[in-house]
Design a protein around this motif. Sequence first.
Motif, PDB file in Angstrom:
ATOM      1  N   ALA A  21       0.852  -1.272  -0.147  1.00 54.02           N
ATOM      2  CA  ALA A  21       0.145   0.117   0.092  1.00 54.02           C
ATOM      3  C   ALA A  21       0.987   1.392   0.045  1.00 54.02           C
ATOM      4  O   ALA A  21       1.709   1.257   0.900  1.00 54.02           O
ATOM      5  N   SER A  22       0.797   1.981  -1.072  1.00 55.52           N
ATOM      6  CA  SER A  22       1.506   3.335  -1.067  1.00 55.52           C
ATOM      7  C   SER A  22       0.611   4.677  -0.802  1.00 55.52           C
ATOM      8  O   SER A  22       1.261   5.521  -0.476  1.00 55.52           O
ATOM      9  N   ARG A  23      -0.730   4.490  -0.757  1.00 55.52           N
ATOM     10  CA  ARG A  23      -1.508   5.514  -0.595  1.00 55.52           C
ATOM     11  C   ARG A  23      -3.000   5.287  -0.058  1.00 55.52           C
ATOM     12  O   ARG A  23      -3.509   3.915  -0.325  1.00 55.52           O
ATOM     13  N   THR A  32     -13.063  -0.017  -7.802  1.00 53.70           N
ATOM     14  CA  THR A  32     -12.358  -1.233  -7.708  1.00 53.70           C
ATOM     15  C   THR A  32     -11.041  -1.574  -8.733  1.00 53.70           C
ATOM     16  O   THR A  32     -10.555  -2.375  -8.591  1.00 53.70           O
ATOM     17  N   THR A  33     -11.146  -0.635  -9.785  1.00 53.04           N
ATOM     18  CA  THR A  33     -10.129  -0.597 -10.585  1.00 53.04           C
ATOM     19  C   THR A  33      -9.048   0.737 -10.527  1.00 53.04           C
ATOM     20  O   THR A  33      -9.564   1.933 -10.419  1.00 53.04           O
ATOM     21  N   TYR A  34      -7.604   0.454 -10.822  1.00 54.88           N
ATOM     22  CA  TYR A  34      -6.646   1.574 -10.606  1.00 54.88           C
ATOM     23  C   TYR A  34      -7.258   2.661 -11.610  1.00 54.88           C
ATOM     24  O   TYR A  34      -7.093   3.858 -11.293  1.00 54.88           O
ATOM     25  N   ALA A  35      -7.549   2.446 -12.770  1.00 54.88           N
ATOM     26  CA  ALA A  35      -8.029   3.162 -13.700  1.00 54.88           C
ATOM     27  C   ALA A  35      -8.995   4.317 -13.445  1.00 54.88           C
ATOM     28  O   ALA A  35      -8.908   5.347 -13.695  1.00 54.88           O
ATOM     29  N   GLY A  36     -10.009   3.831 -12.457  1.00 57.49           N
ATOM     30  CA  GLY A  36     -11.254   4.768 -11.926  1.00 57.49           C
ATOM     31  C   GLY A  36     -10.906   5.614 -10.653  1.00 57.49           C
ATOM     32  O   GLY A  36     -11.441   6.193 -10.323  1.00 57.49           O
ATOM     33  N   ALA A  89       2.710   1.465  -7.495  1.00 55.07           N
ATOM     34  CA  ALA A  89       3.662   1.029  -8.546  1.00 55.07           C
ATOM     35  C   ALA A  89       3.293   0.099  -9.386  1.00 55.07           C
ATOM     36  O   ALA A  89       3.501  -0.091 -10.597  1.00 55.07           O
ATOM     37  N   LYS A  90       1.947  -0.772  -8.944  1.00 54.46           N
ATOM     38  CA  LYS A  90       1.543  -1.777  -9.795  1.00 54.46           C
ATOM     39  C   LYS A  90       0.241  -1.451 -10.349  1.00 54.46           C
ATOM     40  O   LYS A  90      -0.354  -1.846 -11.048  1.00 54.46           O
ATOM     41  N   GLY A  91      -0.290  -0.099 -10.012  1.00 56.57           N
ATOM     42  CA  GLY A  91      -1.424   0.216 -10.374  1.00 56.57           C
ATOM     43  C   GLY A  91      -2.737  -0.721 -10.022  1.00 56.57           C
ATOM     44  O   GLY A  91      -3.454  -1.074 -10.889  1.00 56.57           O
TER      45      GLY A  91
END
Length: 124
Positions: A21-23, A32-36, A89-91
């Motif tokens: 966890a970075s943030r 539920t998706t990093y893109a969103g 880092a991994k999105g």
Amino acid sequence: MTKYADNAVLDAPLLAIASRASRLVALSAPVTTYAGIAAATLGSCPMAAADFSPPVDDPIAGRRMNVAAKEIVSSAGGGLNHHALVDDAKGVVLWLTEVANDQAVITGRLLRFAAWAISFRPPV
């Protein structure tokens, strides 16, 4: 029928969250998706491994890891209804939690997140 899981099995996902966890991100939607994440972000703060306790036994929750209290200055206004732990880092969205009571957020305000816990129950 007997079921069993060693603590190491239950601890593995907790330790993965703590190490990746970075943030912590305050959200206006259940993303539920990093893109969103960007579209629903009301603010965020950095996380580090030290923000997570080692997993411990909990008689009700199973294996539990505590997450430190955090403060976020909001970067956008809207309705706060979820927060997520993300791995930039991994999105990846690692963990998503619904906020108990939706909160109206105004840009530039301080959001306080009390300490909370993530847990995994052994098989029953």
